[in-house]
Scaffold this motif. Structure first.
Motif, PDB file in Angstrom:
ATOM      1  N   ALA A 236       1.081  -1.039  -0.020  1.00 20.23           N
ATOM      2  CA  ALA A 236       0.009   0.335   0.184  1.00 20.23           C
ATOM      3  C   ALA A 236       1.255   1.153   0.281  1.00 20.23           C
ATOM      4  O   ALA A 236       2.131   1.319   0.797  1.00 20.23           O
ATOM      5  N   THR A 237       0.361   2.126  -0.911  1.00 23.57           N
ATOM      6  CA  THR A 237       1.342   3.418  -0.498  1.00 23.57           C
ATOM      7  C   THR A 237       0.227   4.823  -0.646  1.00 23.57           C
ATOM      8  O   THR A 237      -1.113   4.832  -1.642  1.00 23.57           O
ATOM      9  N   VAL A 238       0.849   6.233   0.299  1.00 23.24           N
ATOM     10  CA  VAL A 238       0.413   6.896   0.093  1.00 23.24           C
ATOM     11  C   VAL A 238       1.032   7.845  -1.184  1.00 23.24           C
ATOM     12  O   VAL A 238       2.171   8.153  -1.705  1.00 23.24           O
ATOM     13  N   TRP A 239      -0.369   8.663  -1.608  1.00 20.08           N
ATOM     14  CA  TRP A 239       0.083   9.180  -3.108  1.00 20.08           C
ATOM     15  C   TRP A 239       1.395   8.809  -4.181  1.00 20.08           C
ATOM     16  O   TRP A 239       1.969   9.226  -4.255  1.00 20.08           O
ATOM     17  N   PRO A 240       0.477   7.501  -4.420  1.00 24.65           N
ATOM     18  CA  PRO A 240       1.293   6.742  -5.735  1.00 24.65           C
ATOM     19  C   PRO A 240       0.977   7.396  -6.859  1.00 24.65           C
ATOM     20  O   PRO A 240       0.383   7.999  -7.219  1.00 24.65           O
ATOM     21  N   TRP A 241       2.718   7.427  -7.218  1.00 25.29           N
ATOM     22  CA  TRP A 241       2.340   7.333  -8.810  1.00 25.29           C
ATOM     23  C   TRP A 241       1.272   6.314  -9.726  1.00 25.29           C
ATOM     24  O   TRP A 241       1.799   5.158  -9.176  1.00 25.29           O
ATOM     25  N   PHE A 242       0.773   6.677 -10.879  1.00 25.64           N
ATOM     26  CA  PHE A 242       0.624   5.474 -11.783  1.00 25.64           C
ATOM     27  C   PHE A 242       0.797   5.375 -12.826  1.00 25.64           C
ATOM     28  O   PHE A 242       1.063   6.051 -13.528  1.00 25.64           O
ATOM     29  N   ARG A 243       0.861   3.908 -13.129  1.00 23.76           N
ATOM     30  CA  ARG A 243       1.550   3.502 -14.460  1.00 23.76           C
ATOM     31  C   ARG A 243       0.121   4.238 -15.479  1.00 23.76           C
ATOM     32  O   ARG A 243      -0.508   2.130 -15.365  1.00 23.76           O
ATOM     33  N   TYR A 244      -0.085   4.776 -16.607  1.00 26.68           N
ATOM     34  CA  TYR A 244      -1.096   4.995 -17.176  1.00 26.68           C
ATOM     35  C   TYR A 244      -0.845   3.579 -18.768  1.00 26.68           C
ATOM     36  O   TYR A 244      -0.235   4.332 -19.433  1.00 26.68           O
ATOM     37  N   ASP A 245      -1.327   2.818 -18.566  1.00 29.26           N
ATOM     38  CA  ASP A 245      -1.107   1.585 -20.010  1.00 29.26           C
ATOM     39  C   ASP A 245      -2.763   1.129 -20.246  1.00 29.26           C
ATOM     40  O   ASP A 245      -3.351   1.039 -19.822  1.00 29.26           O
ATOM     41  N   GLU A 246      -2.895   2.151 -21.254  1.00 30.93           N
ATOM     42  CA  GLU A 246      -4.167   1.449 -21.740  1.00 30.93           C
ATOM     43  C   GLU A 246      -3.932  -0.337 -21.680  1.00 30.93           C
ATOM     44  O   GLU A 246      -5.856  -0.320 -22.428  1.00 30.93           O
TER      45      GLU A 246
END
Length: 324
Positions: A236-246
């Motif tokens: 679990a992570t607070v303020w995560p980076w998000f890997r946007y992969d369609e």
């Protein structure tokens, strides 16, 4: 304050009777008739339920679907008679329905422009709120339209530090107090289980058969539904980076055509990411709390940010997650 019952709307909502120790969904047991209340009384009840970790959805002074489910769930968890009557003591827990919030100079640090393209977003270090209205509404767990209704005549495009707004007297979501980082295991919650009801759009946490909390969710979509089964929280992570992969979002297939989106309240997964032992699937926040329970997500379990931050304090890495 006495409340006024305007009319009665019959709602058949299922509520968990108990969570068995084996990983099976809790049974659904009863229909309940609930009344509609005047706006201030409804707001007081929403605040009470929200402060008690039985999320009514966004606070708006209306008897909506999740408000009703939260009230039924709360009564069930406390072994109270499951009727449409609301005990006066609930209202007494919120003696002051509304409070005020004065815009601060430091609040402006949380506001900025968010480009529409993911390529441009990936060049930023933070994805902020786009307006002070969005900031204040999320801080007080409210619909933006309700904040506007409570404050007629305000120029929402030009709010300035020092201006005072009327807001629901709920425990605020103080975005500035959260720091980026991983969440450690909590041994005290090792036995807790999370049940995700994809039909009722609810996330429920049980501790040794006792219902601890209930929050509204969006569970996947028709194309990529939330994966039914028994899983575990891996991290679990607070303020995560998000890997946007369609490819992953639309088809569940990881590709090399992606963008790393920085953290912030307007990141697609909001304040929290809890990854499950199912690639690409997690429990997370959102950049658009108005859509919880209604809009589709890509196989994940989406919560309003103010609910997500409480879930992280009520469960632990390693907990079992049952999606049904």
């Amino acid at each position: 304050m006495k409340f006024v019952c305007l009319n009665v709307a019959i709602g058949v909502f299922s509520v968990a009777a108990s969570a068995q120790e084996k990983s099976t969904p809790p049974p659904r047991v009863y229909p309940v008739a609930l009344p509609n209340y005047d706006e201030e009384t409804a707001t007081r009840l929403q605040i009470f339920l929200d402060n008690s970790d039985f999320g009514p959805g966004k606070i708006d002074g209306r008897m909506g679907e999740f408000f009703r489910k939260a009230l039924i769930s709360y009564k069930h968890a406390r072994a109270m008679p499951k009727t449409g009557a609301v005990d006066q003591w609930m209202l007494d827990q919120v003696p002051v329905t509304y409070t005020t919030y004065t815009i601060r100079e430091e609040d402006l640090k949380s506001i900025g422009d968010v480009p529409s393209s993911h390529a441009e977003q990936a060049r930023l270090k933070w994805l902020p709120y786009t307006s002070l209205l969005e900031f204040v509404a999320e801080r007080f767990h409210s619909a933006e339209s309700y904040i506007q209704k409570l404050n007629p005549g305000k120029n929402w495009e030009h709010l300035q530090p020092g201006e005072t707004l009327k807001v629901p007297n709920v425990l605020p979501f103080e975005v500035e107090k959260f720091t980026e980082g991983k969440i450690p295991e909590n041994p005290a919650f090792a036995s807790r289980k999370i049940f995700v009801d994809t039909h009722e759009h609810l996330l429920e946490v049980f501790d040794q058969g006792q219902l601890v909390c209930v929050f509204p969710i969006t569970p996947g979509s028709k194309t990529l539904p939330a994966p039914v089964g028994t899983w575990k929280i891996l991290g679990a992570t607070v303020w995560p980076w998000f890997r946007y992969d369609e490819g992953m979002l639309n088809y569940g297939v990881r590709t090399e055509n992606y963008y790393n989106l920085p953290p912030g309240p307007n990141n697609l997964v909001g304040i929290l990411w809890m990854g499950l032992n199912k690639p690409g699937i997690g429990i997370h926040g959102t950049n658009n709390p108005e859509t919880i329970g209604r809009a589709a997500s890509h196989g994940c379990i989406r919560l309003a940010n103010w609910d997500a931050t409480r879930v992280k304090d009520l469960v632990s890495v390693g907990n079992t997650v049952i999606i049904f």
